[in-house]
Design a protein around this motif. Structure first.
Motif, PDB file in Angstrom:
ATOM      1  N   ALA A  84       0.831  -1.208   0.000  1.00  0.00           N
ATOM      2  CA  ALA A  84       0.000   0.000   0.000  1.00  0.00           C
ATOM      3  C   ALA A  84       0.863   1.254   0.000  1.00  0.00           C
ATOM      4  O   ALA A  84       0.552   2.238  -0.695  1.00  0.00           O
ATOM      5  N   ALA A  85       1.950   1.238   0.779  1.00  0.00           N
ATOM      6  CA  ALA A  85       2.846   2.398   0.820  1.00  0.00           C
ATOM      7  C   ALA A  85       3.497   2.629  -0.543  1.00  0.00           C
ATOM      8  O   ALA A  85       3.638   3.775  -1.005  1.00  0.00           O
ATOM      9  N   GLY A 110       3.883   5.595  -5.739  1.00  0.00           N
ATOM     10  CA  GLY A 110       3.671   5.644  -7.189  1.00  0.00           C
ATOM     11  C   GLY A 110       2.627   6.673  -7.584  1.00  0.00           C
ATOM     12  O   GLY A 110       2.764   7.359  -8.600  1.00  0.00           O
ATOM     13  N   ALA A 111       1.566   6.787  -6.771  1.00  0.00           N
ATOM     14  CA  ALA A 111       0.516   7.763  -7.067  1.00  0.00           C
ATOM     15  C   ALA A 111       1.025   9.189  -6.927  1.00  0.00           C
ATOM     16  O   ALA A 111       0.654  10.076  -7.710  1.00  0.00           O
ATOM     17  N   TRP A 112       1.866   9.439  -5.930  1.00  0.00           N
ATOM     18  CA  TRP A 112       2.448  10.785  -5.805  1.00  0.00           C
ATOM     19  C   TRP A 112       3.322  11.099  -7.014  1.00  0.00           C
ATOM     20  O   TRP A 112       3.334  12.224  -7.514  1.00  0.00           O
ATOM     21  N   ALA A 113       4.074  10.091  -7.494  1.00  0.00           N
ATOM     22  CA  ALA A 113       4.959  10.315  -8.647  1.00  0.00           C
ATOM     23  C   ALA A 113       4.147  10.545  -9.916  1.00  0.00           C
ATOM     24  O   ALA A 113       4.517  11.367 -10.770  1.00  0.00           O
ATOM     25  N   ASP A 114       3.026   9.823 -10.063  1.00  0.00           N
ATOM     26  CA  ASP A 114       2.206   9.935 -11.273  1.00  0.00           C
ATOM     27  C   ASP A 114       1.287  11.143 -11.227  1.00  0.00           C
ATOM     28  O   ASP A 114       1.022  11.776 -12.257  1.00  0.00           O
ATOM     29  N   ALA A 115       0.756  11.434 -10.017  1.00  0.00           N
ATOM     30  CA  ALA A 115      -0.080  12.620  -9.784  1.00  0.00           C
ATOM     31  C   ALA A 115      -1.292  12.702 -10.708  1.00  0.00           C
ATOM     32  O   ALA A 115      -1.574  13.743 -11.296  1.00  0.00           O
ATOM     33  N   PHE A 126      -6.441   8.798 -11.410  1.00  0.00           N
ATOM     34  CA  PHE A 126      -6.534   7.343 -11.556  1.00  0.00           C
ATOM     35  C   PHE A 126      -5.627   6.627 -10.557  1.00  0.00           C
ATOM     36  O   PHE A 126      -6.057   5.696  -9.854  1.00  0.00           O
ATOM     37  N   THR A 127      -4.368   7.034 -10.464  1.00  0.00           N
ATOM     38  CA  THR A 127      -3.458   6.345  -9.543  1.00  0.00           C
ATOM     39  C   THR A 127      -3.793   6.663  -8.081  1.00  0.00           C
ATOM     40  O   THR A 127      -3.477   5.876  -7.188  1.00  0.00           O
ATOM     41  N   ALA A 128      -4.443   7.816  -7.842  1.00  0.00           N
ATOM     42  CA  ALA A 128      -4.921   8.092  -6.481  1.00  0.00           C
ATOM     43  C   ALA A 128      -6.026   7.105  -6.108  1.00  0.00           C
ATOM     44  O   ALA A 128      -6.107   6.650  -4.959  1.00  0.00           O
ATOM     45  N   MET A 129      -6.883   6.758  -7.080  1.00  0.00           N
ATOM     46  CA  MET A 129      -7.898   5.725  -6.837  1.00  0.00           C
ATOM     47  C   MET A 129      -7.241   4.392  -6.520  1.00  0.00           C
ATOM     48  O   MET A 129      -7.664   3.672  -5.605  1.00  0.00           O
ATOM     49  N   VAL A 130      -6.198   4.043  -7.279  1.00  0.00           N
ATOM     50  CA  VAL A 130      -5.493   2.774  -7.054  1.00  0.00           C
ATOM     51  C   VAL A 130      -4.882   2.753  -5.652  1.00  0.00           C
ATOM     52  O   VAL A 130      -4.975   1.751  -4.928  1.00  0.00           O
ATOM     53  N   ALA A 131      -4.270   3.879  -5.264  1.00  0.00           N
ATOM     54  CA  ALA A 131      -3.635   3.950  -3.946  1.00  0.00           C
ATOM     55  C   ALA A 131      -4.663   3.767  -2.836  1.00  0.00           C
ATOM     56  O   ALA A 131      -4.439   3.023  -1.867  1.00  0.00           O
ATOM     57  N   GLY A 183      -0.928   4.360 -17.210  1.00  0.00           N
ATOM     58  CA  GLY A 183      -0.970   5.183 -16.008  1.00  0.00           C
ATOM     59  C   GLY A 183      -0.508   4.447 -14.778  1.00  0.00           C
ATOM     60  O   GLY A 183      -0.240   5.060 -13.766  1.00  0.00           O
ATOM     61  N   LEU A 184      -0.445   3.098 -14.817  1.00  0.00           N
ATOM     62  CA  LEU A 184       0.040   2.362 -13.667  1.00  0.00           C
ATOM     63  C   LEU A 184       1.557   2.459 -13.605  1.00  0.00           C
ATOM     64  O   LEU A 184       2.237   2.477 -14.626  1.00  0.00           O
ATOM     65  N   GLN A 185       2.075   2.516 -12.404  1.00  0.00           N
ATOM     66  CA  GLN A 185       3.503   2.640 -12.219  1.00  0.00           C
ATOM     67  C   GLN A 185       4.178   1.284 -12.340  1.00  0.00           C
ATOM     68  O   GLN A 185       3.661   0.275 -11.821  1.00  0.00           O
ATOM     69  N   PRO A 186       5.306   1.207 -13.019  1.00  0.00           N
ATOM     70  CA  PRO A 186       6.026  -0.074 -13.104  1.00  0.00           C
ATOM     71  C   PRO A 186       6.564  -0.476 -11.746  1.00  0.00           C
ATOM     72  O   PRO A 186       6.962   0.385 -10.946  1.00  0.00           O
TER      73      PRO A 186
END
Length: 326
Positions: free
Chosen positions: A237-238, A243-248, A251-256, A322-325
């Motif tokens: 989760a961390a 990753g969501a902070w890096a992508d900003a 969508f990635t905030a939803m994933v987080a 949009g997902l982080q590797p």
């Protein structure tokens, strides 16, 4: 500080100061401490450091503040406007159990119909911000609204049900509500992870102290597996938050947040098993963190709702853009 980031020794001092404040105070007293520490200025300077640090220690210490409202308000309007208001505005949230794209208000051209949820900040605010669509936010007077405190499973959080059909203090203006919600989800994710770390620490300590057959239960493989799985979930989760902070992106905030919500249930299940009967007692601190994390998961859409929304996006996009590797 380096450029517009809080880093190095400044960040370490910032983290220690916020941790001390959250351990020493909660509610209005913590709001006052955050004002003294200049947390709002830090939010304007470096949102990631301000949000990730404060909400993690709030989750770890089970403290509350008006910070979630400040995060949303500062995203909707300018930092200068938010800090110029005598008492920072409350932000009405969609109700618990609503969809990922829900908004708490509608505007018919003259009046705003409000049906949502407010944090304890509304008790100290004169104005409230209400999203009336994904790209519009109205300002209403708190005195015109019906505010009903909700006891629920976590009364200390101070949530209220808010309703009313009112003439706005200021007509809806263009605002990126989706971006504000994304920041709010990052804040709630950090708080859930903070609560999970404390639940794991409580279970770990119990496993080291509780003796069975003359040895600590931490020496049993089944107990170790549960604690290890809880830690893996927390770190996943961390990493999702990082990753969501890096992508900003929203969508990635939803994933987080979906990952943090699922982690909350994983950690709660394993830690409750390790704590056994003592984890069910009111005298033990475990239940405070569990209740807080479960309620936070439901704010701004719960993990199952977000999982469906994420799936819908992926079906449209056709791949995990949009997902982080890893």
């Amino acid at each position: 500080m380096t450029g517009d980031r809080i880093e190095g020794e400044d960040l370490e001092l910032f983290e220690r100061s916020l941790a001390h404040a959250a351990e020493s105070a909660t509610g209005p007293e913590l709001d006052a401490a955050l004002d003294d520490l200049g947390w709002l200025d830090a939010l304007a300077l470096d949102p990631q450091a301000a949000i990730a640090t404060l909400f993690a220690v709030q989750g770890a210490t089970n403290s509350t503040s008006s910070a979630l409202d400040a995060v949303l308000a500062s995203s909707i309007f300018t930092h200068e406007w938010v800090t110029s208001v005598a008492r920072a505005p409350s932000v009405i949230l969609p109700g618990l159990g609503t969809g990922a794209d829900a908004v708490p208000g509608t505007f018919d051209g003259e009046r705003v119909e409000v049906a949502g949820l407010a944090t304890a900040a509304i008790q100290r605010s004169t104005l409230a911000l209400v999203a009336t669509g994904p790209g519009a936010v109205a300002t209403v007077r708190v005195a015109d609204l019906t505010v009903e405190p909700i006891a629920g499973m976590d009364p200390a959080l101070g949530l209220s049900r808010v309703s009313g059909t009112v003439v706005p203090a200021a007509a809806p203006v263009d605002a990126d509500w989706e971006a504000a919600v994304a920041l709010g989800r990052m804040a709630l994710s950090a708080e859930m992870i903070g609560a999970c770390r404390t639940m794991l620490e409580l279970a770990r300590t119990h496993a080291l102290e509780r003796l069975q057959f003359g040895v600590p239960i931490s020496s049993f493989q089944a107990v170790r597996h549960r604690l290890a799985e809880a830690l893996v979930a927390i770190e996943a989760a961390a990493a999702s938050c990082d990753g969501a902070w890096a992508d900003a992106t929203p969508f990635t905030a939803m994933v987080a947040k979906a990952t943090a919500g699922r982690t909350t249930r994983t950690v709660a299940r394993h830690c409750q098993q390790v704590l056994a009967g003592v984890g069910f007692t009111a005298e033990h601190d475990f239940h405070h963190h569990l209740k807080r994390a479960l309620v936070r998961d439901q704010q701004l859409a719960g993990a199952p709702v977000l999982a469906h929304a994420i799936g819908a996006v992926l079906l449209v996009v056709g791949e995990s853009q949009g997902l982080q590797p890893l």
